[in-house]
Design a protein around this motif. Sequence first.
Motif, mmCIF file in Angstrom:
data_model
loop_
_atom_site.group_PDB
_atom_site.id
_atom_site.type_symbol
_atom_site.label_atom_id
_atom_site.label_comp_id
_atom_site.label_asym_id
_atom_site.label_seq_id
_atom_site.Cartn_x
_atom_site.Cartn_y
_atom_site.Cartn_z
ATOM 1 N N LEU A 1 0.853 -1.183 0.000
ATOM 2 C CA LEU A 1 0.000 0.000 0.000
ATOM 3 C C LEU A 1 0.894 1.239 0.000
ATOM 4 C CD1 LEU A 1 -3.040 0.756 0.253
ATOM 5 C CD2 LEU A 1 -2.649 0.952 2.711
ATOM 6 N N ALA A 2 0.563 2.202 -0.840
ATOM 7 C CA ALA A 2 1.352 3.433 -0.920
ATOM 8 C C ALA A 2 1.357 4.155 0.426
ATOM 9 C CB ALA A 2 0.782 4.350 -2.002
ATOM 10 N N ASP A 3 2.476 4.792 0.739
ATOM 11 C CA ASP A 3 2.605 5.545 1.988
ATOM 12 C C ASP A 3 1.509 6.597 2.127
ATOM 13 O OD1 ASP A 3 4.791 4.134 2.861
ATOM 14 O OD2 ASP A 3 6.251 5.670 2.297
ATOM 15 N N GLU A 4 1.085 7.186 1.015
ATOM 16 C CA GLU A 4 0.036 8.209 1.052
ATOM 17 C C GLU A 4 -1.271 7.659 1.606
ATOM 18 O OE1 GLU A 4 1.948 7.575 -1.580
ATOM 19 O OE2 GLU A 4 3.005 9.432 -1.985
ATOM 20 N N TRP A 5 -1.458 6.359 1.527
ATOM 21 C CA TRP A 5 -2.644 5.698 2.086
ATOM 22 C C TRP A 5 -2.331 5.099 3.451
ATOM 23 C CZ3 TRP A 5 -7.415 3.985 -0.465
ATOM 24 C CH2 TRP A 5 -7.660 4.684 -1.647
ATOM 25 N N ARG A 6 -1.209 4.435 3.564
ATOM 26 C CA ARG A 6 -0.880 3.698 4.784
ATOM 27 C C ARG A 6 -0.612 4.613 5.976
ATOM 28 N NH1 ARG A 6 3.802 2.047 6.694
ATOM 29 N NH2 ARG A 6 4.877 2.595 4.785
ATOM 30 N N LEU A 7 0.168 5.663 5.789
ATOM 31 C CA LEU A 7 0.554 6.523 6.909
ATOM 32 C C LEU A 7 -0.636 7.206 7.587
ATOM 33 C CD1 LEU A 7 3.929 7.970 5.574
ATOM 34 C CD2 LEU A 7 3.550 6.060 7.168
ATOM 35 N N PRO A 8 -1.600 7.759 6.843
ATOM 36 C CA PRO A 8 -2.769 8.331 7.524
ATOM 37 C C PRO A 8 -3.568 7.287 8.309
ATOM 38 C CG PRO A 8 -2.676 9.097 5.263
ATOM 39 C CD PRO A 8 -1.629 8.030 5.404
ATOM 40 N N LEU A 9 -3.614 6.076 7.809
ATOM 41 C CA LEU A 9 -4.327 5.018 8.538
ATOM 42 C C LEU A 9 -3.603 4.697 9.840
ATOM 43 C CD1 LEU A 9 -5.266 2.604 5.617
ATOM 44 C CD2 LEU A 9 -6.765 4.227 6.802
ATOM 45 N N LEU A 10 -2.284 4.608 9.777
ATOM 46 C CA LEU A 10 -1.506 4.331 10.985
ATOM 47 C C LEU A 10 -1.659 5.451 12.009
ATOM 48 C CD1 LEU A 10 1.740 2.841 9.400
ATOM 49 C CD2 LEU A 10 -0.025 1.614 10.688
ATOM 50 N N GLU A 11 -1.655 6.698 11.543
ATOM 51 C CA GLU A 11 -1.855 7.833 12.450
ATOM 52 C C GLU A 11 -3.228 7.760 13.112
ATOM 53 O OE1 GLU A 11 -1.168 11.565 10.526
ATOM 54 O OE2 GLU A 11 0.874 11.033 9.982
ATOM 55 N N ARG A 12 -4.231 7.429 12.338
ATOM 56 C CA ARG A 12 -5.587 7.300 12.883
ATOM 57 C C ARG A 12 -5.635 6.220 13.940
ATOM 58 N NH1 ARG A 12 -9.347 6.366 8.175
ATOM 59 N NH2 ARG A 12 -8.231 8.183 7.463
ATOM 60 N N LEU A 13 -4.978 5.101 13.693
ATOM 61 C CA LEU A 13 -4.970 3.996 14.655
ATOM 62 C C LEU A 13 -4.212 4.367 15.935
ATOM 63 C CD1 LEU A 13 -4.413 1.084 12.151
ATOM 64 C CD2 LEU A 13 -6.437 1.408 13.605
ATOM 65 N N ARG A 14 -3.228 5.258 15.801
ATOM 66 C CA ARG A 14 -2.453 5.705 16.967
ATOM 67 C C ARG A 14 -3.173 6.800 17.751
ATOM 68 N NH1 ARG A 14 2.377 5.977 13.180
ATOM 69 N NH2 ARG A 14 3.221 3.880 13.293
ATOM 70 N N GLY A 15 -4.314 7.227 17.257
ATOM 71 C CA GLY A 15 -5.067 8.264 17.951
ATOM 72 C C GLY A 15 -4.714 9.670 17.517
ATOM 73 N N TRP A 16 -4.146 9.793 16.306
ATOM 74 C CA TRP A 16 -3.782 11.058 15.701
ATOM 75 C C TRP A 16 -2.667 11.611 16.467
ATOM 76 C CZ3 TRP A 16 -6.599 12.339 11.239
ATOM 77 C CH2 TRP A 16 -7.724 11.548 11.032
#
Length: 66
Positions: free
Chosen positions: A51-66
């Motif tokens: 998955l491209a970083d442009e998609w993966r990184l925002p998802l990871l941030e969301r999972l970390r609680g922003w």
Amino acid sequence: EPGVVPADGPITVAEAHRAGVTVADANRAMLDRSLADEALVRRVADLGDALADEWRLPLLERLRGW
């Protein structure tokens, strides 16, 4: 793989990722701002380099609680 998909042409799946995540799943995860389906968001984020970083990184941030 980056590229152009013709709007009127067929799309052939050359190889499916072992996680079984579809493009529709990835789109649902990206639109799930409230983590209503956290398991799906996590599955998509866990795709790593598939998955491209442009998609993966925002998802990871969301999972970390922003």
